[in-house]
Design a protein around this motif. Structure first.
Motif, short mmCIF file in Angstrom:
data_model
loop_
_atom_site.label_atom_id
_atom_site.label_comp_id
_atom_site.label_asym_id
_atom_site.label_seq_id
_atom_site.Cartn_x
_atom_site.Cartn_y
_atom_site.Cartn_z
N PRO A 192 4.94 -38.06 -60.51
CA PRO A 192 3.95 -37.18 -59.89
C PRO A 192 4.10 -35.72 -60.34
N GLU A 193 3.00 -34.99 -60.26
CA GLU A 193 3.02 -33.58 -60.66
C GLU A 193 3.77 -32.72 -59.67
N GLU A 194 3.66 -33.06 -58.37
CA GLU A 194 4.28 -32.22 -57.34
C GLU A 194 5.79 -32.41 -57.29
N GLU A 195 6.44 -31.45 -56.64
CA GLU A 195 7.89 -31.51 -56.50
C GLU A 195 8.30 -32.64 -55.55
N LEU A 196 9.42 -33.25 -55.87
CA LEU A 196 10.06 -34.21 -54.96
C LEU A 196 11.50 -33.75 -54.79
N LEU A 197 11.70 -32.91 -53.78
CA LEU A 197 13.00 -32.29 -53.58
C LEU A 197 13.97 -33.22 -52.86
N LEU A 198 15.17 -33.30 -53.42
CA LEU A 198 16.23 -34.12 -52.84
C LEU A 198 17.42 -33.26 -52.47
N PRO A 199 18.10 -33.59 -51.36
CA PRO A 199 19.41 -32.97 -51.09
C PRO A 199 20.47 -33.77 -51.85
N CYS A 200 20.85 -33.30 -53.01
CA CYS A 200 21.72 -34.13 -53.85
C CYS A 200 22.65 -33.29 -54.71
N ASP A 201 23.64 -33.96 -55.24
CA ASP A 201 24.52 -33.39 -56.25
C ASP A 201 23.83 -33.60 -57.60
N PHE A 202 23.33 -32.53 -58.19
CA PHE A 202 22.48 -32.63 -59.37
C PHE A 202 23.19 -33.35 -60.52
N LYS A 203 24.45 -33.02 -60.75
CA LYS A 203 25.18 -33.62 -61.86
C LYS A 203 25.31 -35.13 -61.69
N LEU A 204 25.62 -35.56 -60.46
CA LEU A 204 25.79 -37.00 -60.23
C LEU A 204 24.46 -37.75 -60.35
N ILE A 205 23.40 -37.18 -59.78
CA ILE A 205 22.10 -37.85 -59.85
C ILE A 205 21.59 -37.89 -61.29
N ARG A 206 21.83 -36.83 -62.03
CA ARG A 206 21.41 -36.82 -63.44
C ARG A 206 22.11 -37.93 -64.21
N ARG A 207 23.39 -38.07 -63.95
CA ARG A 207 24.13 -39.12 -64.65
C ARG A 207 23.69 -40.51 -64.21
N LEU B 148 13.58 -34.09 -58.32
CA LEU B 148 13.82 -35.29 -59.11
C LEU B 148 12.72 -35.52 -60.14
N ALA B 149 11.50 -35.10 -59.82
CA ALA B 149 10.38 -35.26 -60.78
C ALA B 149 10.65 -34.44 -62.04
N GLU B 150 11.10 -33.22 -61.88
CA GLU B 150 11.39 -32.36 -63.04
C GLU B 150 12.57 -32.91 -63.83
N LEU B 151 13.59 -33.44 -63.11
CA LEU B 151 14.74 -34.03 -63.79
C LEU B 151 14.30 -35.21 -64.66
N LEU B 152 13.40 -36.04 -64.15
CA LEU B 152 12.92 -37.17 -64.93
C LEU B 152 12.17 -36.73 -66.18
N ARG B 153 11.37 -35.68 -66.05
CA ARG B 153 10.64 -35.19 -67.22
C ARG B 153 11.60 -34.68 -68.28
N GLU B 154 12.67 -34.02 -67.88
CA GLU B 154 13.67 -33.54 -68.84
C GLU B 154 14.37 -34.71 -69.54
N LEU B 155 14.77 -35.72 -68.75
CA LEU B 155 15.45 -36.87 -69.34
C LEU B 155 14.53 -37.67 -70.25
N ALA B 156 13.26 -37.75 -69.88
CA ALA B 156 12.30 -38.46 -70.73
C ALA B 156 12.20 -37.80 -72.09
N ALA B 157 12.21 -36.47 -72.11
CA ALA B 157 12.16 -35.74 -73.38
C ALA B 157 13.41 -36.01 -74.22
N GLU B 158 14.56 -36.10 -73.54
CA GLU B 158 15.82 -36.34 -74.25
C GLU B 158 15.88 -37.75 -74.84
N TYR B 159 15.36 -38.73 -74.09
CA TYR B 159 15.47 -40.13 -74.51
C TYR B 159 14.30 -40.60 -75.37
N TYR B 160 13.28 -39.78 -75.53
CA TYR B 160 12.07 -40.22 -76.22
C TYR B 160 12.37 -40.68 -77.65
#
Length: 345
Positions: free
Chosen positions: A222-237, A195-207
């Motif tokens: 945070p710099e470290e990974e925060l791994l989630l068991p999730c449906d990536f497409k749904l969480i991204r949306r 989820l941390a990496e996903l947020l960094r990607e979205l921040a770049a898109e919305y900047y």
């Protein structure tokens, strides 16, 4: 229990009368006189009759109330309650009937709210589809009648038609997504995602979008990974919806802060802003379909489905979306379960 004691006492009195007036004791025999026996039988019959009448009265009154209340409930009056004083058995019936009536009343209230929500959603859907459709129809007729004075104006009309078409497409897509998410057994494509990496990607898109609207955008990830068991497409949306919500419903100069942190076996994503805030009248229904933070029905707003989709997505993943209004800050807090160490072994 009280009625049994009364009957026992009355029988004891009759027995005493029998012993005093009907029975004659001698040294060797016990004699019962006819007159005394008749008196005993008369008192016995009167006692049984009075007890039966008294008991019937005590039973009839609760039964009449129960029958009347049941009749009212069959006609939809679920506010009916029993109020009487009776023995243990009827008291139990009264308690259970009142509990059942209360459950029916709550269920009926829920049904009315659902029906009202359904009717409002249909009205809003009709409005949100009709508004851009009317615009498209108007500009199309203008082009057909040659009302565009020059090629530039024609291109402008076509651009507006394209914008309204995209809005309708977005609305239909959101309706389809929300309907699918609410379907029983919706198939989640669960996989480990950072989820941390996903947020960094979205921040770049919305900047750039935040920059164009003169927002102050703050991100704490945070710099470290925060791994989630999730449906990536749904969480991204879902996360995109929170960012889009802050962007669309606040004026220029708003500060938006995105914060991600681990909390035990959960991760908490907060999207907070110091913008216009949310009215008290909308706070409780904000996660329902077609509710907008600015309570507008203008074509420039969102579809009114973004927060409903995000909330439903959170629930499907075992999490929740809550609204926190502390002071002048509006904060949407998305909580999701993350992987435990043994889950990754």
């Amino acid at each position: 229990m009280q009625s049994y004691l009364v009957f026992t006492f009355a029988m004891a009195v009759v027995t005493v009368v029998l012993l005093l007036f009907a029975v004659s004791f001698t040294s060797a025999t016990v004699e019962i006189t006819l007159g005394g026996l008749l008196l005993f039988l008369l008192l016995l019959v009167i006692n049984v009759w009075l007890y039966g009448l008294w008991t019937a009265t005590r039973i009839t009154k609760p039964l009449e109330q129960i029958a009347g209340a049941m009749q009212q409930i069959t006609h939809g009056r679920y506010d009916q309650r029993l109020h009487y004083e009776a023995d243990y058995e009827f008291s139990v019936i009264q308690q259970r009937f009142n509990a059942l009536a209360e459950a029916l009343e709550l269920a009926e209230a829920d049904n009315r709210r659902l029906e009202s929500s359904k009717q409002r959603m249909l009205a809003d859907l009709s409005h949100d589809l009709k508004t851009p459709l009317t615009t498209i129809q108007g500009y199309t007729q203008a082009l057909q009648l040659g009302l565009a004075d020059n090629p530039e104006q024609s291109r402008r009309y076509l651009q507006l038609i394209e914008q309204k078409t995209k809005r309708m497409d977005s609305l239909i897509d959101d309706i389809s997504s929300l309907s699918s998410l609410n379907s029983p057994g919706y198939p989640l494509l669960i996989a480990p995602n950072d989820l941390a990496e996903l947020l960094r990607e979205l921040a770049a898109e919305y900047y750039d979008l935040f920059e164009d609207k003169q927002f102050t955008f703050i991100m704490d990830v945070p710099e470290e990974e925060l791994l989630l068991p999730c449906d990536f497409k749904l969480i991204r949306r879902a996360v995109s919806n929170l960012l889009t919500n802050a962007l669309k419903h606040n004026p220029p100069g708003t500060q938006v802060e995105v914060k991600l942190r681990a909390a035990g076996y959960n991760v908490i994503l907060s999207v907070a802003d110091n913008g216009i805030g949310i009215a008290d009248s909308l706070a409780e229904s904000l996660f329902e379909p077609f509710v907008r933070g600015d309570d507008s029905r203008t074509s420039g707003g969102g579809t009114g489905l973004g927060l409903a989709i995000t909330s439903t997505t959170a629930v499907l993943h075992g999490g929740e979306l809550v609204l926190d209004r502390t002071g002048r800050t509006t904060c949407f807090r998305l909580t999701l379960p993350r992987y435990r160490p043994r889950d990754l072994e």
